[in-house]
Scaffold this motif. Structure first.
Motif, PDB file in Angstrom:
ATOM      1  N   ARG A  64       0.841  -1.206   0.000  1.00 57.37           N
ATOM      2  CA  ARG A  64       0.000   0.000   0.000  1.00 57.37           C
ATOM      3  C   ARG A  64       0.876   1.256   0.000  1.00 57.37           C
ATOM      4  NH1 ARG A  64      -5.270  -0.311   0.900  1.00 57.37           N
ATOM      5  NH2 ARG A  64      -6.196  -2.308   1.406  1.00 57.37           N
ATOM      6  N   GLY A  65       1.923   1.236   0.822  1.00 52.29           N
ATOM      7  CA  GLY A  65       2.848   2.364   0.854  1.00 52.29           C
ATOM      8  C   GLY A  65       3.540   2.573  -0.480  1.00 52.29           C
ATOM      9  N   TYR A  66       3.935   1.467  -1.105  1.00 55.35           N
ATOM     10  CA  TYR A  66       4.609   1.553  -2.404  1.00 55.35           C
ATOM     11  C   TYR A  66       3.684   2.179  -3.447  1.00 55.35           C
ATOM     12  CZ  TYR A  66       7.188   0.303  -6.585  1.00 55.35           C
ATOM     13  OH  TYR A  66       7.872   0.375  -7.776  1.00 55.35           O
ATOM     14  N   VAL A  67       2.438   1.720  -3.475  1.00 53.77           N
ATOM     15  CA  VAL A  67       1.483   2.254  -4.460  1.00 53.77           C
ATOM     16  C   VAL A  67       1.305   3.757  -4.245  1.00 53.77           C
ATOM     17  CG1 VAL A  67      -0.941   2.210  -5.207  1.00 53.77           C
ATOM     18  CG2 VAL A  67       0.298   0.058  -4.829  1.00 53.77           C
ATOM     19  N   ARG A  68       1.124   4.148  -2.999  1.00 54.94           N
ATOM     20  CA  ARG A  68       0.935   5.584  -2.704  1.00 54.94           C
ATOM     21  C   ARG A  68       2.180   6.389  -3.066  1.00 54.94           C
ATOM     22  NH1 ARG A  68      -1.433   3.413   2.275  1.00 54.94           N
ATOM     23  NH2 ARG A  68      -3.698   3.520   2.039  1.00 54.94           N
ATOM     24  N   ALA A  69       3.358   5.901  -2.693  1.00 57.75           N
ATOM     25  CA  ALA A  69       4.601   6.633  -2.968  1.00 57.75           C
ATOM     26  C   ALA A  69       4.893   6.698  -4.469  1.00 57.75           C
ATOM     27  CB  ALA A  69       5.770   5.995  -2.224  1.00 57.75           C
ATOM     28  N   ALA A  70       4.685   5.593  -5.160  1.00 63.56           N
ATOM     29  CA  ALA A  70       4.986   5.560  -6.603  1.00 63.56           C
ATOM     30  C   ALA A  70       4.080   6.483  -7.397  1.00 63.56           C
ATOM     31  CB  ALA A  70       4.880   4.127  -7.125  1.00 63.56           C
ATOM     32  N   LEU A  71       2.862   6.677  -6.906  1.00 66.30           N
ATOM     33  CA  LEU A  71       1.904   7.509  -7.637  1.00 66.30           C
ATOM     34  C   LEU A  71       1.694   8.873  -6.995  1.00 66.30           C
ATOM     35  CD1 LEU A  71      -0.631   4.726  -8.547  1.00 66.30           C
ATOM     36  CD2 LEU A  71       0.709   6.083 -10.145  1.00 66.30           C
ATOM     37  N   SER A  72       2.571   9.252  -6.073  1.00 60.56           N
ATOM     38  CA  SER A  72       2.359  10.499  -5.338  1.00 60.56           C
ATOM     39  C   SER A  72       2.624  11.746  -6.168  1.00 60.56           C
ATOM     40  CB  SER A  72       3.223  10.526  -4.082  1.00 60.56           C
ATOM     41  OG  SER A  72       4.583  10.556  -4.441  1.00 60.56           O
ATOM     42  N   ALA A  73       3.443  11.652  -7.178  1.00 57.62           N
ATOM     43  CA  ALA A  73       3.779  12.835  -7.971  1.00 57.62           C
ATOM     44  C   ALA A  73       4.244  12.413  -9.355  1.00 57.62           C
ATOM     45  CB  ALA A  73       4.886  13.618  -7.278  1.00 57.62           C
ATOM     46  N   SER A  74       4.268  13.391 -10.234  1.00 55.48           N
ATOM     47  CA  SER A  74       4.796  13.150 -11.566  1.00 55.48           C
ATOM     48  C   SER A  74       6.271  12.805 -11.442  1.00 55.48           C
ATOM     49  CB  SER A  74       4.626  14.401 -12.424  1.00 55.48           C
ATOM     50  OG  SER A  74       5.254  14.223 -13.662  1.00 55.48           O
ATOM     51  N   MET A  75       6.693  11.766 -12.142  1.00 57.19           N
ATOM     52  CA  MET A  75       8.075  11.318 -12.005  1.00 57.19           C
ATOM     53  C   MET A  75       8.744  11.160 -13.362  1.00 57.19           C
ATOM     54  SD  MET A  75       7.708   8.650  -8.869  1.00 57.19           S
ATOM     55  CE  MET A  75       8.929   9.229  -7.706  1.00 57.19           C
ATOM     56  N   ASN A  76       8.468  12.061 -14.290  1.00 56.85           N
ATOM     57  CA  ASN A  76       9.048  11.932 -15.627  1.00 56.85           C
ATOM     58  C   ASN A  76      10.570  11.943 -15.606  1.00 56.85           C
ATOM     59  OD1 ASN A  76       6.784  11.533 -17.152  1.00 56.85           O
ATOM     60  ND2 ASN A  76       6.520  13.677 -17.687  1.00 56.85           N
ATOM     61  N   VAL A  77      11.167  12.829 -14.829  1.00 52.38           N
ATOM     62  CA  VAL A  77      12.623  12.913 -14.791  1.00 52.38           C
ATOM     63  C   VAL A  77      13.197  11.636 -14.186  1.00 52.38           C
ATOM     64  CG1 VAL A  77      14.590  14.143 -13.810  1.00 52.38           C
ATOM     65  CG2 VAL A  77      12.649  15.417 -14.703  1.00 52.38           C
ATOM     66  N   PRO A  88       1.394  14.033 -23.460  1.00 51.04           N
ATOM     67  CA  PRO A  88       2.034  15.350 -23.523  1.00 51.04           C
ATOM     68  C   PRO A  88       2.013  16.094 -22.183  1.00 51.04           C
ATOM     69  CG  PRO A  88       0.099  15.251 -24.970  1.00 51.04           C
ATOM     70  CD  PRO A  88       0.269  13.904 -24.363  1.00 51.04           C
ATOM     71  N   THR A  89       1.016  15.833 -21.342  1.00 52.43           N
ATOM     72  CA  THR A  89       0.924  16.545 -20.065  1.00 52.43           C
ATOM     73  C   THR A  89       1.107  15.623 -18.869  1.00 52.43           C
ATOM     74  OG1 THR A  89      -1.473  16.240 -20.029  1.00 52.43           O
ATOM     75  CG2 THR A  89      -0.636  18.279 -20.997  1.00 52.43           C
ATOM     76  N   GLY A  90       1.333  14.345 -19.079  1.00 53.75           N
ATOM     77  CA  GLY A  90       1.456  13.407 -17.968  1.00 53.75           C
ATOM     78  C   GLY A  90       0.114  13.184 -17.300  1.00 53.75           C
ATOM     79  N   LEU A  91       0.144  12.635 -16.107  1.00 51.86           N
ATOM     80  CA  LEU A  91      -1.082  12.381 -15.359  1.00 51.86           C
ATOM     81  C   LEU A  91      -1.326  13.504 -14.365  1.00 51.86           C
ATOM     82  CD1 LEU A  91      -0.516   8.595 -14.588  1.00 51.86           C
ATOM     83  CD2 LEU A  91      -2.232   9.540 -16.129  1.00 51.86           C
ATOM     84  N   SER A  92      -2.585  13.898 -14.235  1.00 48.15           N
ATOM     85  CA  SER A  92      -2.924  14.936 -13.264  1.00 48.15           C
ATOM     86  C   SER A  92      -2.924  14.339 -11.863  1.00 48.15           C
ATOM     87  CB  SER A  92      -4.303  15.516 -13.575  1.00 48.15           C
ATOM     88  OG  SER A  92      -5.304  14.543 -13.278  1.00 48.15           O
ATOM     89  N   ASP A  93      -2.934  15.198 -10.868  1.00 48.50           N
ATOM     90  CA  ASP A  93      -3.018  14.734  -9.480  1.00 48.50           C
ATOM     91  C   ASP A  93      -4.283  13.913  -9.270  1.00 48.50           C
ATOM     92  OD1 ASP A  93      -0.647  16.011  -8.907  1.00 48.50           O
ATOM     93  OD2 ASP A  93      -1.593  17.745  -7.953  1.00 48.50           O
ATOM     94  N   GLY A  94      -5.387  14.367  -9.838  1.00 55.06           N
ATOM     95  CA  GLY A  94      -6.650  13.640  -9.717  1.00 55.06           C
ATOM     96  C   GLY A  94      -6.590  12.268 -10.372  1.00 55.06           C
ATOM     97  N   ASP A  95      -5.937  12.197 -11.519  1.00 49.21           N
ATOM     98  CA  ASP A  95      -5.773  10.910 -12.204  1.00 49.21           C
ATOM     99  C   ASP A  95      -4.946   9.948 -11.354  1.00 49.21           C
ATOM    100  OD1 ASP A  95      -7.185  11.806 -14.418  1.00 49.21           O
ATOM    101  OD2 ASP A  95      -5.372  12.297 -15.566  1.00 49.21           O
ATOM    102  N   ARG A  96      -3.849  10.470 -10.785  1.00 50.64           N
ATOM    103  CA  ARG A  96      -2.995   9.618  -9.956  1.00 50.64           C
ATOM    104  C   ARG A  96      -3.752   9.131  -8.718  1.00 50.64           C
ATOM    105  NH1 ARG A  96       0.889  13.230 -11.757  1.00 50.64           N
ATOM    106  NH2 ARG A  96       0.783  14.489  -9.877  1.00 50.64           N
ATOM    107  N   GLU A  97      -4.521  10.009  -8.093  1.00 48.59           N
ATOM    108  CA  GLU A  97      -5.277   9.622  -6.905  1.00 48.59           C
ATOM    109  C   GLU A  97      -6.327   8.560  -7.245  1.00 48.59           C
ATOM    110  OE1 GLU A  97      -6.468   8.900  -3.285  1.00 48.59           O
ATOM    111  OE2 GLU A  97      -4.695  10.087  -3.772  1.00 48.59           O
ATOM    112  N   ARG A  98      -6.968   8.701  -8.385  1.00 48.32           N
ATOM    113  CA  ARG A  98      -7.959   7.694  -8.790  1.00 48.32           C
ATOM    114  C   ARG A  98      -7.283   6.342  -9.029  1.00 48.32           C
ATOM    115  NH1 ARG A  98     -12.086   7.398 -13.894  1.00 48.32           N
ATOM    116  NH2 ARG A  98     -13.409   5.815 -12.958  1.00 48.32           N
TER     117      ARG A  98
END
Length: 178
Positions: free
Chosen positions: A82-95, A156-166
């Motif tokens: 659960r922690g991994y899923v939350r951490a991996a999807l917590s922010a845009s990580m393109n770099v 082109p814009t990555g995933l939004s915060d709302g998309d990641r939370e969903r």
């Protein structure tokens, strides 16, 4: 010049120019230091990238600890997942994704990522056919959490915060009751 400022300048340079265009000159320029000043901390591009991976994994592990509510030794497999899923999807990580993909064939660059992953998931590498139901569901959840990195990179814009939370809610729903 402190290492964290050089690391930040490197991440900015990668974000603006991409990994393949990363040079010591570009990082020095981004950080506002001389190339010699940069080389005092990182004697080569290889050492700089190794330092970046050490820094990124340290930050990721802190995010894992926070998301899991403690270190891996005090968490169940489900709590760690659960922690991994939350951490991996917590922010845009393109770099980060660009750097990890570049590191795939460089053992020194991948070593910090493997070290963190094995600390959190020591059962890694077991054949899928031998996993019990909970271990399999946790593996699938981690794999699902890793997928948006690549998916977000091609948008082109990555995933939004709302998309990641969903996505987090949907992935974690499969672990309910585990």
């Amino acid at each position: 010049m402190a290492r964290p400022k050089l690391i930040e300048a490197t991440l900015t340079a990668v974000e603006e120019r991409g990994v393949t265009a990363l040079t010591l000159d570009a990082v020095a320029e981004q950080a506002g230091v001389t190339k010699h000043g940069l080389i005092c901390h990182f004697p080569s591009k290889h050492a700089l990238i190794a330092g970046i991976h050490e820094e990124l994994t340290a930050g990721f592990e802190l995010a894992l600890i926070e998301a899991a509510g403690g270190p891996p030794e005090r968490a169940s497999l489900v709590e760690r997942t659960r922690g991994y899923v939350r951490a991996a999807l917590s922010a845009s990580m393109n770099v980060e994704m660009q750097l990890i993909m570049e590191a795939a064939n460089e053992p020194e660059w991948m070593a910090p990522w493997e070290r963190v992953y094995r600390r959190w998931f020591p059962e890694i590498g077991q054949p899928v056919r031998g996993l019990d139901e909970i271990s399999l569901r946790c593996l699938v959840a981690r794999m699902a959490a890793d997928g948006p990195w690549g998916y977000g990179a091609v948008l082109p814009t990555g995933l939004s915060d709302g998309d990641r939370e969903r996505l987090v809610r949907t992935i974690l729903a499969d672990l309910d009751g585990a």
